[in-house]
Structures are given as structure tokens and as C-alpha cells.
Write an enzyme that holds these catalytic residues in place. Sequence first.
Site, PDB file in Angstrom:
ATOM      1  CG  ASN A 179      42.809  27.023  84.820  1.00  0.00           C
ATOM      2  OD1 ASN A 179      42.260  25.960  85.128  1.00  0.00           O
ATOM      3  ND2 ASN A 179      44.097  27.110  84.605  1.00  0.00           N
TER       4      ASN A 179
ATOM      5  CD  GLU B 122      48.209  16.066  85.418  1.00  0.00           C
ATOM      6  OE1 GLU B 122      49.130  16.902  85.390  1.00  0.00           O
ATOM      7  OE2 GLU B 122      48.357  14.882  85.095  1.00  0.00           O
TER       8      GLU B 122
ATOM      9  CB  CYS C  43      48.743  24.823  85.663  1.00  0.00           C
ATOM     10  SG  CYS C  43      48.399  23.992  84.118  1.00  0.00           S
TER      11      CYS C  43
END
Length: 481
Positions: free
Chosen positions: A156, A251, A286
Site C-alpha cells: 500500500n 508494523e 493502516c
Amino acid sequence: MTDTMREYPFFVGGEWRENPDPVMVRSPYDGRPVGLVHQARERDMEDATVAAAVSFAELRTLSSARRSAVLASMADRIEERSEELAAMLVLEAGKTRLNAAAEVRRGALTLRISAEEARRIGGELIDLDWTEETEGRIGILRRFPIGPVLGITPFNFPLNIACHKIGPALAAGNPVILKPASATPVSALLLAEIAEASGIPDGALSVLPCPGSRAEVLVKDDRIAALNFTGSADVGWRLREMAGRKKVILELGGNAAVIVHHDCPDLDYAAARIVAGGFANAGQVCISVQRVLVHEDIYEEMRGMILARVRNLRTGDPDSDQTDVGPLIDDAAAKRAEELVQSAVRDGASPLCGGERRGRILSPAVVTGTSPGMRIEHEEAFAPLITVNPYQSFSEALARANTSTYGLQLGVFTSDINRVMTAFAESRVGGVVINDIPGFRADHMPYGGVKGSGTGKEGPRYAIREMTEEKLLVITRMKGA
Ligand code: NAP
């Protein structure tokens, strides 16, 4: 102009390599070919690991000025090639032009910040003369590079997250092996070209496109000192189990909440930010806004403001200035997003707009009447959809925000300092953002989640801490000198 039929070899410690059976990467929007990308095999991974280990001996002794200069030069070159890089992000990731240009700017900035931080890793001076027995002693605590770092990145933000892996690792004096997402490997390979042109020492960087499971051999390899992974929670936590004694930074995903209290100073601003944060990058962020909680006194007004803005969003070809929301990365992601909306409706929620799928494009969706037990609230949507629900008390809103198994960031719109302090104390997240959305991120700030969202921090200064080891020097002043 992007050369769509170009072949892309991969980069092993300073050498460009090809293998038979390259894979055609295609645009998620219309299937247009992006380029033929050669895939690294186990032998290439072994060579990259050996090259990293050899280069570590040089890199760890390189002056901060040299490390900083390479990173600053990479940032300059990203800026010089910004149009080409942005065009590639539109093509391979389906980003809108606006989102792609913003990512390129951030990538350069992340490397520039890393170049600055390379010069101030510093340490600590500790007085050790706390007792008579330890008189005449001081301690110097210094950070030393940890060794080869394996960076694994998602689709992304294929450029900026690669910069977040490469920048701090090199700033600290660590070589990096980067495994980009299979859907979006080309921008990382362009970054390897940029690193090479910027004078990165041989062996200090490898970029190895390959199927995810093939990279497990690197995750398990004891010669690699740290795994710095960004991606889904499922994969991330699984890789931690395989990583042995190496340092692991994860992450991972989220389903971020934003609370809009009745004392929010500017509802129109809050609505604009919520829509920007819920639908940018087609929600594939996210820290995308997913769950909007609004105090009941302002609920109707706020809901109307949000809906008006969402209805104005234009979907379509990401390579058009008219498009606000482009495609999801693949068919499975688009079908899953549509199903999240449908399952919420089956469970009693009400769709307020959007949620229809055309190929890989989901029309921007707003759903109300959802509850924490529904998939649309407790899973990560990673799609252009938000839920909007009213609450009665601030503590109820905070408790609902906290029901998530994730914990990246929380946004709170309020003008009351006590509510600010309560949100800061009671929320289980890595960051609380007041009067803005959870999606706020400055690339130098400490960033990272708790609970299912991961462990460890990003942001060059904080990532350097993760990828260095502290060593203490004790110095004794001998009598008589
Ligand atoms: P993903 O499916 O977990 O993939 C991430 C990376 O892991 C890809 O390079 C993938 O390679 C690789 N991988 C998959 N299986 C592997 C294995 N067994 N061994 C080694 N590597 C493996 O995630 P994604 O769909 O690309 O990205 C979306 C996710 O990333 C979301 O959950 C999002 O929230 C999260 N994310 C988090 C942050 C953050 O900073 N917290 C930022 C951005 C994104 P392949 O592509 O070849 O499968």
C-alpha cells in the site's frame, strides 16, 4: 512516461540479476502490464545474506557524514525522478495521482530525516560515583549497529515504507535486504537504482522480489540480526514465531477509531478530515479512519456533513485528475470489502451510501447501526468504507474505541483538556491525535501500534533505536594521574 514493457532485474548487494520465469506485474485498475519482474531464488538470498554480512564490517565503521551523505543523495534523486516514481505508483499500486505524488514527497523526506538522524545517534553519559566503592567512575552508553536487517514491505505504500526500512537501517550502519510486496515490487527496484547511483557501499542493499513464502528462509536465518516487517497481522505475528533470536519490529494493521465530541471546535473541519482519512488511497492505509463515533448531540449534523462529502467522491481511473478513489489492490480485496458491508447489513446495520462493487472499485461506503461484534468493526476493512455511530458519554466512546484487538492510533476531536488527558491515559494505542484523525502521520514522529497492531516503533530516530544495540563503556579515573 513509464516504459510499461521494461524488464526489471533485481539487486543483490550491488549486482543486478535475472532469473528465468520473470513475473508480469499488472495495474490493479485495468490489468495493464507494468513490467516483467525477475524473481529472486534461494541462491540469490544466500548471496544477499553473505554480501550483507561482508558489507557490515565496512558499514559499521563508516562515518556518520558518509552515511548521511548517501541518504541525502538518495533523497535528491527521488526528487529528481519524482514524476517517474509517481507514475509508477499510479500504475503498479492503483494510487490516485494526488496520493502517488504525496507518497513520493514523503519517501524523499523519510530519507532526508534519516540522513539527519545518522548524525545524531549519540548516547548517554552516566555518573557512576553513587557510592564510595564506585568513586571516580563514569559510564558512556553508546548505540552500535545491530547487523544485517531484513525489511519486508506491503503493497500500500511501496515507496515510502521501503524508505522507512532502508533509511534508518543505513543511518545506523546496518546493511538491508528488502523484500517488497509481489503486487508492487517495481518502485522498490527503482529505489535500488537510486541507491546505487547515490554511492551506497557494495553489499549494503539487496532488493529481492519473490513470493512471500520464499522469503521465510531469510526470516529464519541467524546471520540476519533484525526483521523489520510491515504488513498484515496474520503474517507478521507468524513470522515472529520463526525469527529465532533476531530483533523483531512489526508494523501491522488496524481499524482506527475517531471520536467527535460535542465540544469539537470545528465540525466542518472534522468532517473534511474524517472523509480524507477514511477514503484516501481507497482506504488501504493502516491508520485509515474506520470507526467514527459521534456524540449524540451533534450526531445528525455530523453524519450529514460526512455523507455530503462522501457522496462527492469520484471513483475511477487512478490516472485521472478527476479521481478521488481508485481500485483496491486485487479482486479478493474488493470482494472482501463488498462482503464486509453486506454482512453488516445482514446483521442489522444500515447502509447510508455506497458499498457497491464494480470490478475492483468499491463505491465509498458509510454504514451506521454497526456494533463491535460485527466484522465491519472488529476486522481491518482496508477499503473505502467507514462506520458512523452515536454515543452518549465520552467514557462509553473511549471504551468502544478500545474494544478493538488492534491499537495503532486514536483521533479525538474535543476542546476539553480533561478529555484530552483521559483519552491519553485510557486508550490502548500507539498514538493519540487530538483535533485530527488517527491517520495523521509525520514521517519523523514515533509511530507504531500496540496489541495486535505490532511491536516497536518507526520514524527514523525511533527505528534507529530499534536497530541498534546499547553498549556501556566504564571509565575509571585512577589515583595519581
Ligand atoms: P501482507 O499480505 O501481510 O504482506 C506484507 C509483506 O509480507 C509482503 O511483502 C508479502 O509478500 C510478505 N509475506 C507474505 N507472506 C510471507 C511469508 N510467509 N514470509 C515472508 N514474507 C511474507 O500485507 P499486504 O496485504 O501487503 O499489506 C496490507 C497490510 O499491511 C495491512 O494489514 C496494513 O494495515 C498493513 N500495513 C501496516 C502499516 C503500519 O505501519 N502499521 C503500514 C502499511 C500497511 P507477497 O506480497 O509476496 O505475499
